[in-house]
Each structure stands twice: as structure tokens, then as C-alpha cells.
Design a protein around this motif. Structure first.
Motif, mmCIF file in Angstrom:
data_model
loop_
_atom_site.group_PDB
_atom_site.id
_atom_site.type_symbol
_atom_site.label_atom_id
_atom_site.label_comp_id
_atom_site.label_asym_id
_atom_site.label_seq_id
_atom_site.Cartn_x
_atom_site.Cartn_y
_atom_site.Cartn_z
ATOM 1 N N LYS A 94 0.831 -1.201 0.000
ATOM 2 C CA LYS A 94 0.000 0.000 0.000
ATOM 3 C C LYS A 94 0.865 1.251 0.000
ATOM 4 O O LYS A 94 0.607 2.200 -0.752
ATOM 5 C CB LYS A 94 -0.912 -0.001 1.224
ATOM 6 C CG LYS A 94 -1.773 1.241 1.365
ATOM 7 C CD LYS A 94 -2.604 1.171 2.641
ATOM 8 C CE LYS A 94 -3.400 2.450 2.847
ATOM 9 N NZ LYS A 94 -4.173 2.409 4.120
ATOM 10 N N ILE A 129 3.055 8.742 8.235
ATOM 11 C CA ILE A 129 1.799 8.060 7.909
ATOM 12 C C ILE A 129 1.445 7.063 9.007
ATOM 13 O O ILE A 129 0.280 6.943 9.412
ATOM 14 C CB ILE A 129 1.908 7.368 6.540
ATOM 15 C CG1 ILE A 129 2.000 8.426 5.435
ATOM 16 C CG2 ILE A 129 0.712 6.451 6.304
ATOM 17 C CD1 ILE A 129 2.234 7.863 4.057
ATOM 18 N N SER A 130 2.451 6.373 9.522
ATOM 19 C CA SER A 130 2.210 5.432 10.621
ATOM 20 C C SER A 130 1.693 6.161 11.853
ATOM 21 O O SER A 130 0.758 5.699 12.521
ATOM 22 C CB SER A 130 3.498 4.678 10.955
ATOM 23 O OG SER A 130 3.311 3.818 12.058
ATOM 24 N N GLN A 163 0.100 9.042 11.885
ATOM 25 C CA GLN A 163 -1.255 9.509 11.586
ATOM 26 C C GLN A 163 -2.285 8.405 11.816
ATOM 27 O O GLN A 163 -3.394 8.662 12.293
ATOM 28 C CB GLN A 163 -1.337 9.990 10.134
ATOM 29 C CG GLN A 163 -0.629 11.298 9.859
ATOM 30 C CD GLN A 163 -0.684 11.682 8.392
ATOM 31 O OE1 GLN A 163 -0.886 10.844 7.516
ATOM 32 N NE2 GLN A 163 -0.500 12.962 8.108
ATOM 33 N N GLU A 164 -1.911 7.185 11.497
ATOM 34 C CA GLU A 164 -2.856 6.072 11.577
ATOM 35 C C GLU A 164 -2.944 5.464 12.970
ATOM 36 O O GLU A 164 -3.982 4.905 13.339
ATOM 37 C CB GLU A 164 -2.461 4.993 10.564
ATOM 38 C CG GLU A 164 -2.588 5.446 9.109
ATOM 39 C CD GLU A 164 -2.089 4.389 8.136
ATOM 40 O OE1 GLU A 164 -1.447 3.412 8.597
ATOM 41 O OE2 GLU A 164 -2.339 4.543 6.923
ATOM 42 N N ASN A 165 -1.870 5.581 13.761
ATOM 43 C CA ASN A 165 -1.815 4.801 15.000
ATOM 44 C C ASN A 165 -1.669 5.604 16.288
ATOM 45 O O ASN A 165 -2.037 5.111 17.357
ATOM 46 C CB ASN A 165 -0.644 3.804 14.924
ATOM 47 C CG ASN A 165 -0.762 2.862 13.748
ATOM 48 O OD1 ASN A 165 -1.765 2.178 13.592
ATOM 49 N ND2 ASN A 165 0.265 2.828 12.901
ATOM 50 N N PRO A 191 -1.448 13.710 13.642
ATOM 51 C CA PRO A 191 -2.578 12.820 13.930
ATOM 52 C C PRO A 191 -3.773 13.631 14.437
ATOM 53 O O PRO A 191 -3.610 14.631 15.132
ATOM 54 C CB PRO A 191 -2.024 11.895 15.022
ATOM 55 C CG PRO A 191 -0.542 11.901 14.803
ATOM 56 C CD PRO A 191 -0.213 13.286 14.330
ATOM 57 N N LYS A 192 -4.969 13.204 14.104
ATOM 58 C CA LYS A 192 -6.172 13.960 14.445
ATOM 59 C C LYS A 192 -6.303 14.182 15.950
ATOM 60 O O LYS A 192 -6.767 15.238 16.394
ATOM 61 C CB LYS A 192 -7.409 13.236 13.908
ATOM 62 C CG LYS A 192 -7.466 13.152 12.386
ATOM 63 C CD LYS A 192 -7.444 14.537 11.744
ATOM 64 C CE LYS A 192 -7.529 14.441 10.225
ATOM 65 N NZ LYS A 192 -7.412 15.773 9.572
#
Length: 284
Positions: free
Chosen positions: A26, A63-64, A66-68, A150-151
Motif C-alpha cells: 500500500k 503516515i504510521s 497519523q494512523e496509530n 494525527p487527528k
């Protein structure tokens, strides 16, 4: 005190190759679609993602994150673009926050760089998401632009941020010299006449166009500045030049902002002045 630990940040060429091999399909697919710009050396090519430019390994880490990554209620984020005085700011914040645990004579800052003592959102959280706060110190450092955080960090609901900006010309010059030393180290060169793949003039043009690590620089600054206007109680926006001009004033301001104001006794003992001295060049 903005001499980033090159050894800690050094990315071995073979390690980068391994990272690329291990990257998920991905991520590989994503990378193949992104605009790419040649970096200051072979292993620092930049990829544009969500409006900003990152080296390969940093983009994967961002990206990691942001996702975790999940922010905690009392986190304090020390934010900046690279080479803007962030090492010095980390030292000041660390000395302020940990003064109940260490005095100026046994502070870990005497034997460790701030980068070692304060975890990095993009460097540490993808590797040790549950261990990065093990020291029970609320400080976390990052170079990530505000809109790419990250949010849970962006919300600023129960967290605080301190952002440091610097005059762009000085930022570029500091970054340029850092990358030059970085390249010599990667190439195993002791001769400082070794030329970079991109000249100073080319580097300046790229910086001016925003094609630099975590750039465009002005967009990086603007993202945090806007948030400081909307939520001044949650985001303290500082300028390097003002910090150097009246460090003692800003040490007190930092302490107040982080919820650790100096007591009357601490003021009487000269603790703010001692923190400034501890975190200054040469200790004088």
C-alpha cells in the motif's frame, strides 16, 4: 544549542534499502504516485504528501503516526520546522518540567542531548507506540506540519503545543550546513571539501520554492500560527529571535504555559536564571 545529533539521525544507506523492501504494498503504491524532488544527496530524495515534502523514511513514519498515534490528555508538544532552534527549546522545556525531579547539578541534560530525553512523534511513536511515554514526562517533540499531525493531536482539546519559528534565511543556512555534515558522515568522508550533489545556490532555490524537508517552510509556520490565533490558551507561538533576546522572560512564560509556574521560593533561589544557564552554550 541547535546542534542536532547527526549520529542519532544518520540513516545508513543499507538500512534505507531495507526499509524500502519492507514497506507495505500500500505504501509502495502511494509513493509511486507522489511528486518527487531530488534531495541534497542520493538517500534524501523528497516526496510531496498532503502539501509538504518529506524524505522516504520520514514519510513512512508520519503516515504510521497519523494512523496509530493517540494523544494523551496532558501531552505537551514541542513543534518546529528543522533547524529553527528546536534543540534549545527542548532543553528549556525539559529543565522546567523536570525541576521537581532533578536539580541543576544532576540534570540528565548534563549528559544527554534533548533528542535523547524527549521522544519524537515521528521517530519514536511508530517504533514504540506504548513505550514512548514511559518516563512519565509529558513532552513530545515533532517537526510534522500542523495539518499533517494525527487527528487526536490536532484537536488540542486537552493538550498543549509550543511552536518555535525562525527567520527563514537563518533557517536555510543552518539546514544547509547540517545537510552538508550529514552527507560527509554518510559518505564516510573526513574531507569537508566533498561537494554535495546540489550546490548552495540550488539548495536556496529549492528552499525558496518550498522543496525542503518538512517544507514549504512558510506553510509550516503558517499552519501553527493560525492555530495560535484560534486557540492561544493551547498553542504558544514563539520566535527564535525573541527567545534569544530575552530568554529569562520566555522561560517564565513557558513554565506558566506548561502549568509549572515558578514559586516565590524558586524565584528567590534564582531557579529560572539557573535553567537559562544550564541550557545555554558553555553554561555561562
Amino acid at each position: 544549542m541547535d546542534s542536532s545529533p547527526i549520529n542519532n539521525m544518520t540513516i545508513n544507506l543499507s538500512h534505507v534499502a531495507e526499509e524500502e523492501e519492507e514497506a507495505s504494498s500500500k505504501f509502495k503504491k502511494l509513493i509511486s504516485t507522489l511528486p518527487k524532488e531530488k534531495g541534497s544527496n542520493d538517500f534524501m530524495d523528497l516526496y510531496q504528501y498532503q502539501g509538504f515534502w518529506y524524505p522516504f523514511s520520514m514519510l513512512q513514519a508520519i503516515i504510521s503516526a497519523q494512523e496509530n498515534f493517540k494523544s494523551s490528555w496532558n501531552d505537551i508538544y514541542i513543534c518546529s520546522a528543522p533547524k529553527t532552534g528546536c534543540t534549545w527549546l527542548k532543553a528549556l522545556c525539559y529543565a522546567i518540567v523536570t525541576r521537581d525531579h532533578f536539580n541543576m547539578e544532576n540534570s540528565p541534560l548534563l549528559t544527554n542531548l534533548p533528542h535523547v530525553l524527549i521522544p519524537s512523534l515521528e521517530f519514536d511513536s511508530p517504533k514504540n507506540p506504548s513505550d514512548m511515554k514511559a518516563q512519565n514526562i509529558p513532552l513530545i517533540a515533532t517537526h510534522i506540519p500542523f495539518d499533517a499531525l494525527p487527528k487526536s493531536v490536532q484537536s488540542l482539546d486537552s493538550t498543549k503545543m509550543i511552536y518555535l519559528c525562525r527567520e527563514p534565511k537563518d533557517t536555510f543556512i543552518s539546514l544547509w550546513h547540517f545537510m552538508q555534515r550529514f552527507t560527509w558522515l554518510q559518505q564516510g568522508e573526513s574531507d569537508e571539501t566533498t561537494e554535495l550533489l546540489i550546490s548552495f545556490e540550488e539548495g536556496f532555490e529549492l528552499f525558496s520554492e518550498g522543496k525542503t524537508m518538512w517544507g514549504p517552510y512558510w506553510d509550516h509556520v503558517l499552519g501553527y500560527w493560525k492555530q495560535s490565533l484560534d486557540k492561544p490558551e493551547s498553542l504558544l507561538f514563539l520566535k527564535y529571535e525573541e527567545l534569544t533576546k530575552d530568554t529569562l522572560f520566555y522561560v517564565r512564560k513557558l513554565a506558566e504555559f506548561m502549568g509549572k509556574p515558578f514559586s516565590r521560593d524558586e524565584e528567590g533561589e534564582g531557579l529560572p536564571e539557573r535553567i537559562v544557564k544550564l541550557c545555554s552554550f558553555g553554561g555561562d
